[in-house]
Write a protein that holds these residues in place. Structure first.
Motif, PDB file in Angstrom:
ATOM      1  N   PRO A 100      61.392   3.773  11.328  1.00  0.00           N
ATOM      2  CA  PRO A 100      61.079   4.244  12.678  1.00  0.00           C
ATOM      3  C   PRO A 100      59.839   3.547  13.251  1.00  0.00           C
ATOM      4  CG  PRO A 100      60.481   5.906  11.064  1.00  0.00           C
ATOM      5  CD  PRO A 100      61.138   4.791  10.303  1.00  0.00           C
ATOM      6  N   ALA A 101      59.791   3.478  14.571  1.00  0.00           N
ATOM      7  CA  ALA A 101      58.624   2.909  15.243  1.00  0.00           C
ATOM      8  C   ALA A 101      57.452   3.881  15.158  1.00  0.00           C
ATOM      9  CB  ALA A 101      58.957   2.620  16.695  1.00  0.00           C
ATOM     10  N   ASN A 102      56.259   3.346  15.159  1.00  0.00           N
ATOM     11  CA  ASN A 102      55.047   4.166  15.271  1.00  0.00           C
ATOM     12  C   ASN A 102      54.229   3.583  16.419  1.00  0.00           C
ATOM     13  OD1 ASN A 102      54.542   6.364  13.216  1.00  0.00           O
ATOM     14  ND2 ASN A 102      55.343   4.726  11.920  1.00  0.00           N
ATOM     15  N   SER A 103      54.771   3.776  17.629  1.00  0.00           N
ATOM     16  CA  SER A 103      54.203   3.065  18.774  1.00  0.00           C
ATOM     17  C   SER A 103      52.802   3.561  19.132  1.00  0.00           C
ATOM     18  CB  SER A 103      55.136   3.179  19.973  1.00  0.00           C
ATOM     19  OG  SER A 103      55.558   4.512  20.104  1.00  0.00           O
ATOM     20  N   GLN A 104      52.408   4.687  18.535  1.00  0.00           N
ATOM     21  CA  GLN A 104      51.050   5.179  18.825  1.00  0.00           C
ATOM     22  C   GLN A 104      49.995   4.384  18.056  1.00  0.00           C
ATOM     23  OE1 GLN A 104      53.102   6.456  16.705  1.00  0.00           O
ATOM     24  NE2 GLN A 104      52.148   7.742  15.151  1.00  0.00           N
ATOM     25  N   LEU A 105      50.412   3.578  17.074  1.00  0.00           N
ATOM     26  CA  LEU A 105      49.441   2.810  16.294  1.00  0.00           C
ATOM     27  C   LEU A 105      48.835   1.695  17.141  1.00  0.00           C
ATOM     28  CD1 LEU A 105      51.204   2.368  12.815  1.00  0.00           C
ATOM     29  CD2 LEU A 105      49.451   4.031  13.438  1.00  0.00           C
ATOM     30  N   GLN A 106      47.515   1.628  17.167  1.00  0.00           N
ATOM     31  CA  GLN A 106      46.817   0.564  17.886  1.00  0.00           C
ATOM     32  C   GLN A 106      46.651  -0.647  16.971  1.00  0.00           C
ATOM     33  OE1 GLN A 106      46.061   1.073  21.201  1.00  0.00           O
ATOM     34  NE2 GLN A 106      47.242   2.933  20.802  1.00  0.00           N
ATOM     35  N   ALA A 107      46.287  -1.764  17.574  1.00  0.00           N
ATOM     36  CA  ALA A 107      46.103  -2.989  16.778  1.00  0.00           C
ATOM     37  C   ALA A 107      45.121  -2.764  15.626  1.00  0.00           C
ATOM     38  CB  ALA A 107      45.628  -4.123  17.673  1.00  0.00           C
ATOM     39  N   LEU A 108      44.066  -1.998  15.895  1.00  0.00           N
ATOM     40  CA  LEU A 108      43.087  -1.727  14.841  1.00  0.00           C
ATOM     41  C   LEU A 108      43.728  -0.947  13.688  1.00  0.00           C
ATOM     42  CD1 LEU A 108      40.189  -1.727  13.710  1.00  0.00           C
ATOM     43  CD2 LEU A 108      39.767   0.362  15.023  1.00  0.00           C
ATOM     44  N   ASP A 109      44.565   0.050  14.048  1.00  0.00           N
ATOM     45  CA  ASP A 109      45.250   0.824  13.004  1.00  0.00           C
ATOM     46  C   ASP A 109      46.118  -0.095  12.148  1.00  0.00           C
ATOM     47  OD1 ASP A 109      44.207   3.145  14.172  1.00  0.00           O
ATOM     48  OD2 ASP A 109      45.915   3.327  15.532  1.00  0.00           O
ATOM     49  N   VAL A 110      46.882  -0.950  12.818  1.00  0.00           N
ATOM     50  CA  VAL A 110      47.773  -1.867  12.103  1.00  0.00           C
ATOM     51  C   VAL A 110      46.949  -2.786  11.199  1.00  0.00           C
ATOM     52  CG1 VAL A 110      49.419  -3.772  12.386  1.00  0.00           C
ATOM     53  CG2 VAL A 110      49.572  -1.766  13.875  1.00  0.00           C
ATOM     54  N   ALA A 111      45.822  -3.278  11.719  1.00  0.00           N
ATOM     55  CA  ALA A 111      44.964  -4.170  10.925  1.00  0.00           C
ATOM     56  C   ALA A 111      44.426  -3.451   9.691  1.00  0.00           C
ATOM     57  CB  ALA A 111      43.809  -4.680  11.786  1.00  0.00           C
ATOM     58  N   GLU A 112      44.049  -2.194   9.866  1.00  0.00           N
ATOM     59  CA  GLU A 112      43.501  -1.443   8.729  1.00  0.00           C
ATOM     60  C   GLU A 112      44.580  -1.150   7.686  1.00  0.00           C
ATOM     61  OE1 GLU A 112      39.673   0.829  10.708  1.00  0.00           O
ATOM     62  OE2 GLU A 112      41.622   1.801  10.863  1.00  0.00           O
TER      63      GLU A 112
END
Lengths: 145, 219
Positions: A100-112
């Motif tokens: 599933p998508a987690n479109s609420q994740l920001q670039a910083l979240d993805v990077a972490e």
């Protein structure tokens, strides 16, 4: 040939140096990313991929010990935010369950999260930088927005 | 000397209480609304308690086979509600249900019954693939689908769990992660959080109690 005492001295100096290295700005940032990434992983990923990254049976692929990590970093970063519908092959086994998508994740979240995953299970010792993640997210094929 | 004997006796007395208590078999409660009715038996008015009971049902399994109350007749079963694309709690529930399956898959008196609350997507074929990817074989763990309104209704009214469409939730459906323990006579005897390993440990302990309970204990 070094005398044992000199060797100890060198060893001591080396240890002290690595201690300082641990306190470098880079290292503090990496640890921050790692710890935040671990918390985010537990919230957004561990339900399926499990806390130790072992996955679940033939449903959810493992992340720990996965041969998919090294070869597909961009796809993985994109999938964290946008989900993944394609069948993927991990360690020779096909997985078809959509992610599933987690479109609420920001670039910083993805990077972490990426920093945590790749440091924990992908053999990396460095940060996945936000600015690199931003670039990759902008080029994802399967954007949800 | 006398004091010693008294002390000794009181110690034995205390030990008996402790040991005695732990030996009393634990009985599981009957959950849900109870009704009392007056019945005429042999010309006498008798007050009888009617316990909450899961009504008859009819769903379709992953093998496109009808699953009704007959399938669980005389068996203990555990019900839950999920959907295969659920991103939140279902994988946790399935991880835990898998533990129960592994322990009881060869016990003919136990059934696991997972209801899909997204029947439009979760067709029998989808459930079949999901189930086989989870490594489930045999009949012990059934995944059923059917009329959405009926599934929601039996979930809310009979199994006493929440399930409803909610577009604001990831996956579009909000539902509880409960595992419901149902006895041989279709009475609910326990509700457990299926996302928490320790609660599922409790469930498995309670299953043992139910397995030892006589089925003639008909209420």
């Amino acid at each position: 040939m070094l005398s044992p005492i000199t060797a100890y001295k060198f060893g001591f100096v080396f240890c002290v140096l690595t201690m300082f290295a641990c306190d470098s700005k880079e290292e503090i940032k990496r640890k921050q990313y790692y710890i935040d990434g671990q918390a985010l992983y537990k919230t957004h990923c561990a339900n399926c991929h499990q806390e130790k990254g072992e996955g679940l049976a033939g449903l959810y692929p493992p992340i720990a010990g996965s041969d998919f990590l090294a070869k597909n970093k961009e796809l993985i970063l994109c999938s964290m935010r946008n989900g993944l519908m394609d069948t993927i092959v991990v360690n020779g086994k096909s997985y078809r369950q959509p992610m599933p998508a987690n479109s609420q994740l920001q670039a910083l979240d993805v990077a972490e999260i990426a920093t945590f995953i790749y440091n924990e299970w992908g053999g990396e010792k460095t940060i996945t930088e936000v600015k690199d993640v931003q670039k990759i997210l902008a080029t994802c094929k399967n954007k949800v927005e | 000397m006398k004091r010693n004997i008294v002390q000794c006796l009181s110690l034995i007395f205390l030990l008996n209480i402790v040991l005695g208590c732990s030996q009393v078999p634990k009985e599981l409660p009957y959950l849900g609304n109870k009704e009392t009715v007056e019945k005429m038996i042999d010309g006498k008015m008798v007050v009888d308690t009617i316990y909450h009971k899961i009504p008859d049902f009819e769903f379709i399994s992953q093998d496109s086979v009808k699953i009704t109350q007959e399938f669980v007749k005389g068996k203990i079963y555990i019900a839950d509600f999920f959907f295969t694309t659920c991103p939140t709690i279902c994988p946790k529930m399935k991880t835990q249900m898998l533990r129960i399956y592994e322990k009881y898959k060869d016990n003919p008196n136990i059934i696991l019954l997972s209801h899909s609350i997204d029947p439009r997507h979760d067709t029998p074929a989808v459930l079949k693939e999901f189930r086989s990817n989870l490594g489930i074989k045999g009949n012990a763990w059934q995944m059923v689908t059917g009329d959405k309104a009926k599934i929601f209704e039996i979930g809310q009214k009979s199994y006493m769990v929440s399930a409803a469409d909610d577009p604001t939730q990831p996956g579009g459906v909000v539902h509880s992660g409960a595992f419901i323990l149902v006895d041989k006579n279709r009475h609910i005897r326990g509700i457990y959080d299926g996302t928490v390993p320790a609660k599922v440990d409790n469930l498995m302990e309670d299953m043992e109690i139910l397995l030892n309970e006589s089925s003639s204990n008909n209420k």
